[in-house]
Design a protein around this motif. Structure first.
Motif: not given
Length: 194
Positions: A167-177, A122-127, A150-159
């Motif tokens: 195609g299965n879960p690997g061993t390294s982290l990736i970031s979602y922006t 879950s992500i909580d964003e301010n806009g 029109y609402t523009l929210y701040a950029s967020s990043q989760i791992n």
């Protein structure tokens, strides 16, 4: 009202890429506020609002993984709430056109089951919110109100977790922006106290 959710999402796998996702759907909620008269034609409104929505912006792969599942990434907007100012101009004693400037807090859920990687968060964003509208009388104390926002929210990043060659879960982290925004067209009814 009707709203369009845009999610400009990027991940570093398989290569750094930006994905533009969108969804259109219904939004509903309420608001309460107070109007001030600055001069005969100049008005200022302050209001608090809350909207619920069920907007889902998704990206599907056109293949199934080794388990027969089609990987999908989904950004889901649950609700937003906030406060806004409505500086306006009275065209007639009861019909007011106004600008909208305000703050919005949005709640989003992100899920990916192997499209770009694996994540559930879950992500909580301010806009910042801006727009325009008009309010005109219908009957007694009841007014019709229409807004475009029109609402523009701040950029967020989760791992999340990367995918492996199967195609299965690997061993390294990736970031979602994620960079969320919404465009709304709302129609509502206002009861104005004396």
């Amino acid at each position: 009202g009707i709203a369009n959710l845009v999610d400009k999402e990027s991940t570093p796998t398989p290569a750094q890429a930006m994905h533009h996702l969108g969804a259109t759907g219904l939004v509903g909620g309420g608001f309460a506020g107070y109007d001030f008269s600055i001069q005969e034609h100049l008005k200022l409104g302050i209001e608090w609002f809350m909207n619920a929505t069920n907007l889902n912006a998704s990206s599907y792969q056109n293949y199934a993984d080794l388990n027969g599942n089609s990987p999908v990434y989904t950004a889901h907007m649950k609700y937003n709430l906030g406060v806004r100012a409505l500086p306006g101009y009275a065209f007639t004693p009861d019909t007011i056109g106004y600008a909208i400037l305000g703050y919005s807090y949005g709640k989003f859920n992100i899920q990916d089951n192997g499209n770009y990687g694996y994540v559930s968060n879950s992500i909580d964003e301010n806009g910042f919110q801006c727009g325009a509208g008009i309010r005109t009388p219908l009957w007694n104390h009841i007014y019709l109100r229409t807004d475009v926002l029109y609402t523009l929210y701040a950029s967020s990043q989760i791992n999340g977790i990367s995918t492996n060659s199967e195609g299965n879960p690997g061993t390294s982290l990736i970031s979602y922006t994620n960079n969320f925004s919404t465009l709304e067209a709302d129609v509502g009814f206002v009861y104005k106290f004396d």
